[in-house]
Write a protein that holds these residues in place. Structure first.
Motif, mmCIF file in Angstrom:
data_model
loop_
_atom_site.group_PDB
_atom_site.id
_atom_site.type_symbol
_atom_site.label_atom_id
_atom_site.label_comp_id
_atom_site.label_asym_id
_atom_site.label_seq_id
_atom_site.Cartn_x
_atom_site.Cartn_y
_atom_site.Cartn_z
ATOM 1 N N PRO A 498 3.987 -0.873 -9.812
ATOM 2 C CA PRO A 498 2.886 -0.323 -9.017
ATOM 3 C C PRO A 498 3.092 -0.546 -7.521
ATOM 4 O O PRO A 498 4.037 -1.227 -7.091
ATOM 5 C CB PRO A 498 1.689 -1.132 -9.517
ATOM 6 N N ILE A 499 2.211 0.009 -6.740
ATOM 7 C CA ILE A 499 2.116 -0.355 -5.326
ATOM 8 C C ILE A 499 1.683 -1.821 -5.256
ATOM 9 O O ILE A 499 0.746 -2.228 -5.927
ATOM 10 C CB ILE A 499 1.092 0.540 -4.602
ATOM 11 N N ILE A 500 2.390 -2.616 -4.456
ATOM 12 C CA ILE A 500 2.083 -4.041 -4.340
ATOM 13 C C ILE A 500 1.757 -4.339 -2.882
ATOM 14 O O ILE A 500 2.563 -4.058 -1.988
ATOM 15 C CB ILE A 500 3.265 -4.914 -4.811
ATOM 16 N N GLU A 501 0.584 -4.901 -2.645
ATOM 17 C CA GLU A 501 0.145 -5.221 -1.293
ATOM 18 C C GLU A 501 -0.129 -6.718 -1.184
ATOM 19 O O GLU A 501 -0.687 -7.317 -2.104
ATOM 20 C CB GLU A 501 -1.110 -4.432 -0.937
ATOM 21 N N THR A 502 0.260 -7.290 -0.058
ATOM 22 C CA THR A 502 0.094 -8.722 0.175
ATOM 23 C C THR A 502 -0.798 -8.946 1.379
ATOM 24 O O THR A 502 -0.596 -8.329 2.439
ATOM 25 C CB THR A 502 1.456 -9.395 0.426
ATOM 26 N N VAL A 503 -1.773 -9.827 1.222
ATOM 27 C CA VAL A 503 -2.635 -10.240 2.326
ATOM 28 C C VAL A 503 -2.434 -11.731 2.539
ATOM 29 O O VAL A 503 -2.731 -12.533 1.646
ATOM 30 C CB VAL A 503 -4.124 -9.960 2.035
#
Length: 550
Positions: A498-503
């Motif tokens: 999937p699309i993986i986003e990190t904050v």
């Protein structure tokens, strides 16, 4: 020059009484994204992994170990290898047999032609069903070791407005490192040289010394790059011991390489563990009593059953994030012959699944939003501000509460792992087939040294966690592991990722880790998204065994 060569001189230096550290305001590199310096060597092939080692006069060994847990070698018929070109030795050990040849392919082909008879021993009838029943029995066993107790669970639970109970179970999991287990050993003149992709050089020295029967001071370890460790090459040094045991029979350096089948079928697995959750809710639907029972084998397998193993209770001790006035967590140890060992995330990897799936069940029982329900239970924790900030960061980035396409749903989970706080939101659909569309992970690891490394670790951890949650499972029948390669122990493919986003949440203060913590919240967040999509609670993994396709 090595560290060892300068250690004696360094020991003579008197350290200063007061060391003035830079203030964060004067930092120029810390907190800025920096590219790794080792990537070029890995891309060009200049980096030397254990499997790349080449030495003068070196031979190669392929090995076959007993297919049954703790089985023994009974006999080997070498007839087919008589005058086989390139074959130099056949080494018979108590529990394995190896062919040593001039190259590894010749060794592997010759090993396949050996007729080997094994003595299966007492574990020949062991099955996954036997192990699962043993764990389930532990859920009701008396005398479990309590790692944390506060208040009066029994009385409060009995008087609660509503009682919720759920059982969960997770399977054994392999490490499937990209580089299979290997080591090169040269035993000569009462000395041992070992070239190994190890996470624990001191452990490698000890294992080699023990296998060769020499003093530890007579062992020299040449540490190579590691093609994936995840705990497999740390405390468990079987790949080193086996190489040294084989090399003792050969007057040359010998590189021992395991096939993928040997690697998967002779791992030290993430334990199979069961859990029973019981909670008593007040009239507002919030828990006033919570009991966590864990049942499974301990990584501390040398520990007496009379002692309390707090290690397996990670995430439910003082690091339990939620405010529960009457609370108990305990563990019923189960002795089984399956070898277990550290796995990325340690015991947090299963305990977060138990905890965060159950807290979602409580939120549903209370008819509350699962994100807001969690926030309502974070008030009393010593690090409540950091927990809340991390949970809020994930929810905000993911757009929690905003409209999605009708067939996509969200799930959420959070956890503390070794002083690092993570929260994950997963967006998934189940249209007859499971599809993970997006994963957002917020992480507070204290002072963020290199945000780019943190992002890379989160992305790696997400793929690792999804692979395990969807596909990962080691099973036993007749004492044998049923899985053998990536065809029956698959990992996530690029097309499934999937699309993986990190904050990165600016927690500041002490530094903590980023390699293991992002793993643990992904599986429960995914399972909670599946519930939002289907109304079906997931209480066992992997997801491939559920009613929908993956």
């Amino acid at each position: 020059m090595t560290f060892g060569e300068i250690a004696a001189a360094a020991a003579q230096i008197k350290p200063p009484r007061n060391v003035e550290l830079k203030s964060p305001q004067s930092w120029k590199l810390i907190g800025t994204p920096q590219r790794r310096l080792d990537v070029a060597g890995k891309v060009t092939g200049e980096a030397v992994y254990g499997i790349d080692v080449r030495l003068p006069d070196m031979l190669y060994a392929a090995v076959r170990q007993s297919p049954v847990l703790k089985g023994k070698l009974q006999s080997v018929d070498r007839t087919k290898l008589i005058r086989r070109k390139g074959v130099r030795h056949v080494v018979e050990l108590e529990d394995s047999v190896a062919v040593v040849a001039e190259n590894w392919w010749v060794a592997k082909q010759a090993l396949a032609d050996l007729d080997v008879i094994w003595h299966d021993g007492e574990n020949a009838s062991l099955s996954n069903e036997d192990i699962a029943q043993l764990l389930l029995n532990g859920l009701t066993r008396q005398g479990a070791g309590a790692g944390r107790t506060q208040g009066d669970f029994d009385t409060t639970f009995a008087r609660a407005h509503r009682q919720i109970e759920a059982d969960y179970i997770v399977p054994f999991l392999a490490h499937v490192t990209m580089e299979p287990q290997n080591a090169t050993a040269y035993v000569h003149d009462n000395q041992v040289d070992v070239w190994a992709p190890t996470q624990n050089a001191e452990g490698t020295m000890a294992a080699a010394a023990n296998a060769a029967g020499v003093r530890i001071s007579n062992v020299l370890v040449h540490q190579t790059a590691v093609g994936g460790g995840f705990g497999r090459r740390d405390f468990t040094q079987d790949f080193v011991s086996l190489a040294v045991r084989i090399a003792k029979h050969v007057p040359h350096p010998v590189k021992v390489i395991w096939t993928r089948e040997e690697d998967i079928q002779h791992d030290f697995y993430r334990p199979m563990v069961a859990s029973r959750m019981r909670a008593g809710l007040d009239e507002d639907g919030y828990p006033v009593a919570w009991h966590v029972r864990l049942s499974g084998p301990s990584l501390l397998d040398v520990m007496s059953l009379a002692r309390v193993d707090k290690h397996i209770q990670q995430g439910f001790l003082e690091d339990m994030p939620y405010d529960i006035a009457n609370y108990r967590v305990d563990h019923a140890p189960c002795k089984i012959p399956v070898p277990v060992g550290p796995w990325r995330g340690m015991h947090h990897s299963q305990n977060c699944f138990f905890k965060e799936c159950f807290i979602d069940e409580l939120a549903h029982a209370a008819q509350e939003d699962p994100y807001l329900y969690r926030l309502g239970l974070l008030r009393g924790h010593p690090q409540a501000d950091r927990l809340v900030a991390t949970l809020n960061a994930a929810a905000t980035r993911a757009g929690w509460g905003s409209q999605l396409p009708s067939d996509i749903h969200r799930g959420i989970a959070m956890h503390e792992t070794h002083g690092t706080y993570t929260a994950a939101v997963v967006e998934a659909s189940v249209r007859g087939q499971l599809r993970v569309h997006r994963v957002v992970t917020a992480i507070d690891c204290g002072t963020a040294v290199n945000p780019l490394t943190i992002q890379m670790q989160v992305e790696s951890a997400t793929v690792w966690a999804l692979s395990a949650a969807i596909y990962g499972e080691i099973t036993y029948q007749q004492g044998r592991v049923q899985q053998s390669n990536f065809d029956d122990y698959p990992v996530l493919r690029l097309s499934e990722t999937p699309i993986i986003e990190t904050v990165v949440v600016p927690g500041g203060g002490a530094f903590s880790g980023v390699g293991e913590p992002p793993v643990v919240a992904v599986a429960p967040a995914l399972c909670n998204a599946i519930f939002a999509a289907t109304g079906k609670r997931i209480r066992s993994l992997p997801l491939k065994n559920q009613s929908f396709h993956v």
